[in-house]
Design a protein around this motif. Sequence first.
Motif, PDB file in Angstrom:
ATOM      1  N   VAL A  42      28.811  67.411  71.036  1.00 14.11           N
ATOM      2  CA  VAL A  42      28.044  68.042  71.743  1.00 14.11           C
ATOM      3  C   VAL A  42      27.695  69.320  70.891  1.00 14.11           C
ATOM      4  CG1 VAL A  42      27.288  68.998  73.719  1.00 14.11           C
ATOM      5  CG2 VAL A  42      28.346  67.022  74.100  1.00 14.11           C
ATOM      6  N   ALA A  43      26.556  69.799  70.520  1.00 19.47           N
ATOM      7  CA  ALA A  43      26.322  71.047  70.032  1.00 19.47           C
ATOM      8  C   ALA A  43      24.747  71.297  69.939  1.00 19.47           C
ATOM      9  CB  ALA A  43      27.052  70.798  68.502  1.00 19.47           C
ATOM     10  N   PRO A  44      24.433  72.396  70.051  1.00 16.54           N
ATOM     11  CA  PRO A  44      23.319  73.078  70.023  1.00 16.54           C
ATOM     12  C   PRO A  44      22.599  72.786  68.660  1.00 16.54           C
ATOM     13  CG  PRO A  44      24.440  74.963  70.066  1.00 16.54           C
ATOM     14  CD  PRO A  44      25.508  73.756  70.203  1.00 16.54           C
ATOM     15  N   SER A  45      21.450  72.911  68.327  1.00 15.33           N
ATOM     16  CA  SER A  45      20.737  72.830  66.932  1.00 15.33           C
ATOM     17  C   SER A  45      21.100  73.761  66.390  1.00 15.33           C
ATOM     18  CB  SER A  45      19.196  72.805  67.233  1.00 15.33           C
ATOM     19  OG  SER A  45      18.657  71.715  67.751  1.00 15.33           O
ATOM     20  N   GLY A  46      21.432  73.419  65.025  1.00 13.55           N
ATOM     21  CA  GLY A  46      21.911  74.592  63.754  1.00 13.55           C
ATOM     22  C   GLY A  46      23.481  74.839  63.971  1.00 13.55           C
ATOM     23  N   ALA A  47      24.218  74.261  65.053  1.00 12.64           N
ATOM     24  CA  ALA A  47      25.729  74.465  65.021  1.00 12.64           C
ATOM     25  C   ALA A  47      26.628  73.875  63.983  1.00 12.64           C
ATOM     26  CB  ALA A  47      26.157  74.234  66.547  1.00 12.64           C
ATOM     27  N   GLY A  48      26.053  72.856  63.191  1.00 15.79           N
ATOM     28  CA  GLY A  48      26.845  72.168  62.298  1.00 15.79           C
ATOM     29  C   GLY A  48      27.282  70.992  62.503  1.00 15.79           C
ATOM     30  N   LYS A  49      26.606  70.277  63.493  1.00 19.16           N
ATOM     31  CA  LYS A  49      27.006  68.848  63.865  1.00 19.16           C
ATOM     32  C   LYS A  49      26.718  67.852  62.730  1.00 19.16           C
ATOM     33  CE  LYS A  49      23.206  67.754  67.089  1.00 19.16           C
ATOM     34  NZ  LYS A  49      22.386  69.298  66.811  1.00 19.16           N
ATOM     35  N   SER A  50      25.412  68.019  62.268  1.00 24.82           N
ATOM     36  CA  SER A  50      25.178  67.262  61.119  1.00 24.82           C
ATOM     37  C   SER A  50      25.798  67.455  59.928  1.00 24.82           C
ATOM     38  CB  SER A  50      23.476  67.487  60.790  1.00 24.82           C
ATOM     39  OG  SER A  50      22.884  67.333  61.778  1.00 24.82           O
ATOM     40  N   THR A  51      26.357  68.593  59.575  1.00 23.62           N
ATOM     41  CA  THR A  51      27.369  68.965  58.542  1.00 23.62           C
ATOM     42  C   THR A  51      28.624  68.096  58.762  1.00 23.62           C
ATOM     43  OG1 THR A  51      26.111  71.016  58.117  1.00 23.62           O
ATOM     44  CG2 THR A  51      28.624  70.746  57.196  1.00 23.62           C
ATOM     45  N   LEU A  52      29.335  68.382  59.887  1.00 23.16           N
ATOM     46  CA  LEU A  52      30.326  67.467  60.136  1.00 23.16           C
ATOM     47  C   LEU A  52      30.314  66.155  60.080  1.00 23.16           C
ATOM     48  CD1 LEU A  52      33.282  67.482  61.172  1.00 23.16           C
ATOM     49  CD2 LEU A  52      32.394  67.618  63.540  1.00 23.16           C
ATOM     50  N   LEU A  53      29.310  65.555  60.446  1.00 18.33           N
ATOM     51  CA  LEU A  53      28.983  64.197  60.263  1.00 18.33           C
ATOM     52  C   LEU A  53      28.922  63.547  58.814  1.00 18.33           C
ATOM     53  CD1 LEU A  53      26.718  63.411  63.426  1.00 18.33           C
ATOM     54  CD2 LEU A  53      29.100  62.697  63.163  1.00 18.33           C
ATOM     55  N   HIS A  54      28.067  64.366  58.126  1.00 22.36           N
ATOM     56  CA  HIS A  54      27.816  64.301  56.597  1.00 22.36           C
ATOM     57  C   HIS A  54      29.233  64.226  55.949  1.00 22.36           C
ATOM     58  CE1 HIS A  54      23.214  65.124  56.734  1.00 22.36           C
ATOM     59  NE2 HIS A  54      23.525  63.899  57.255  1.00 22.36           N
ATOM     60  N   ILE A  55      29.854  65.206  56.209  1.00 25.45           N
ATOM     61  CA  ILE A  55      31.239  65.493  55.703  1.00 25.45           C
ATOM     62  C   ILE A  55      32.230  64.079  55.944  1.00 25.45           C
ATOM     63  CG2 ILE A  55      33.472  66.848  55.332  1.00 25.45           C
ATOM     64  CD1 ILE A  55      31.611  69.279  55.442  1.00 25.45           C
ATOM     65  N   ALA A  56      32.186  63.868  57.073  1.00 28.17           N
ATOM     66  CA  ALA A  56      32.999  63.033  57.725  1.00 28.17           C
ATOM     67  C   ALA A  56      32.515  61.546  56.984  1.00 28.17           C
ATOM     68  CB  ALA A  56      33.193  62.862  59.218  1.00 28.17           C
ATOM     69  N   GLY A  57      31.230  61.257  57.032  1.00 22.30           N
ATOM     70  CA  GLY A  57      30.891  60.084  56.366  1.00 22.30           C
ATOM     71  C   GLY A  57      30.698  60.167  54.816  1.00 22.30           C
ATOM     72  N   LEU A  58      31.117  61.086  54.095  1.00 18.78           N
ATOM     73  CA  LEU A  58      31.157  61.242  52.789  1.00 18.78           C
ATOM     74  C   LEU A  58      30.046  61.498  52.006  1.00 18.78           C
ATOM     75  CD1 LEU A  58      33.835  58.389  52.043  1.00 18.78           C
ATOM     76  CD2 LEU A  58      34.489  60.488  52.557  1.00 18.78           C
ATOM     77  N   LEU A  59      29.235  62.038  52.772  1.00 17.28           N
ATOM     78  CA  LEU A  59      27.688  62.389  52.182  1.00 17.28           C
ATOM     79  C   LEU A  59      27.865  63.788  51.834  1.00 17.28           C
ATOM     80  CD1 LEU A  59      25.297  60.786  54.830  1.00 17.28           C
ATOM     81  CD2 LEU A  59      25.565  59.894  52.338  1.00 17.28           C
ATOM     82  N   ASP A  60      28.715  64.480  52.232  1.00 19.24           N
ATOM     83  CA  ASP A  60      28.603  65.844  51.488  1.00 19.24           C
ATOM     84  C   ASP A  60      30.407  66.116  51.607  1.00 19.24           C
ATOM     85  OD1 ASP A  60      28.311  68.544  50.977  1.00 19.24           O
ATOM     86  OD2 ASP A  60      27.472  68.987  53.007  1.00 19.24           O
ATOM     87  N   SER A  61      30.733  67.420  50.929  1.00 19.61           N
ATOM     88  CA  SER A  61      32.022  67.544  51.038  1.00 19.61           C
ATOM     89  C   SER A  61      32.554  68.928  51.522  1.00 19.61           C
ATOM     90  CB  SER A  61      32.298  68.032  49.308  1.00 19.61           C
ATOM     91  OG  SER A  61      32.291  66.484  48.563  1.00 19.61           O
ATOM     92  N   ALA A  62      33.526  69.237  52.017  1.00 23.97           N
ATOM     93  CA  ALA A  62      34.014  70.132  52.658  1.00 23.97           C
ATOM     94  C   ALA A  62      34.461  71.248  51.614  1.00 23.97           C
ATOM     95  CB  ALA A  62      35.167  70.095  53.562  1.00 23.97           C
ATOM     96  N   ASP A  63      34.548  72.726  51.898  1.00 25.35           N
ATOM     97  CA  ASP A  63      35.212  73.676  50.927  1.00 25.35           C
ATOM     98  C   ASP A  63      36.612  73.551  51.169  1.00 25.35           C
ATOM     99  OD1 ASP A  63      32.750  74.708  50.568  1.00 25.35           O
ATOM    100  OD2 ASP A  63      32.804  76.068  52.162  1.00 25.35           O
ATOM    101  N   SER A  64      37.329  73.172  52.072  1.00 23.30           N
ATOM    102  CA  SER A  64      38.641  72.860  52.034  1.00 23.30           C
ATOM    103  C   SER A  64      38.842  71.974  53.304  1.00 23.30           C
ATOM    104  CB  SER A  64      39.586  74.015  52.379  1.00 23.30           C
ATOM    105  OG  SER A  64      39.210  74.758  53.703  1.00 23.30           O
TER     106      SER A  64
END
Length: 227
Positions: A42-64
Amino acid sequence: MSEYTLNVKDLTKTYNAGKPGEVRVLQGVSLAVKPGEVVGLVAPSGAGKSTLLHIAGLLDSADSGSVAIAGTDMTKLSDRKRTAVRRDTVGFIYQFHHLLPEFSALENIVIPQLANGVSDTAAQARALDLLDRVGIADRASHRPAALSGGEQQRVAFCRALANEPALLLADEPTGNLDPDTSDQVFDALMGLVRDTGLAAVIATHNLALAARMDRQVRLTAGVLEMI
């Protein structure tokens, strides 16, 4: 074999780092999901949930931080191997169905299986079975434009599960639907998830839907907390 299908630890992500207006989207986020478990994010729009899902699904990379899928640390793999894991092990569902408009519902589910080396006969059989599970087998020959919004999203669910992933990541999968259709489509999604026993993280702003999942977490200001 790892206890967890997905295990992310201490993820950080900052956009425009070191520049005016930098945005710290994730600040030490950790989340572990077991096989057969459905977690509501659960997260409001712009809170980073899509970023978290993309990193978890290997579509993006985390800084650390690290991402492990089925016990394998993805941060240590080559891009080619990460792509193979994403293709074979992870299923994605988005708010919009992104179906191929020139192909039928059945073909949209068959195509990713063919790309993964499955025979046409086996791919069609699985596609029909998945469509039957979500109650729209009679719409198999219809192209997306001839389907309702709820039917389109059900086809998208089936496509995401076509290659039998171990992990499903869904970003507001019913967010584009009216409340009644949303409930029906969510029931169909949960039925598929329960039948297959995969691990799932489903992002939603709908607290009522989140409450129907096994547990809920909230992402606020880059920090993940249990609800």
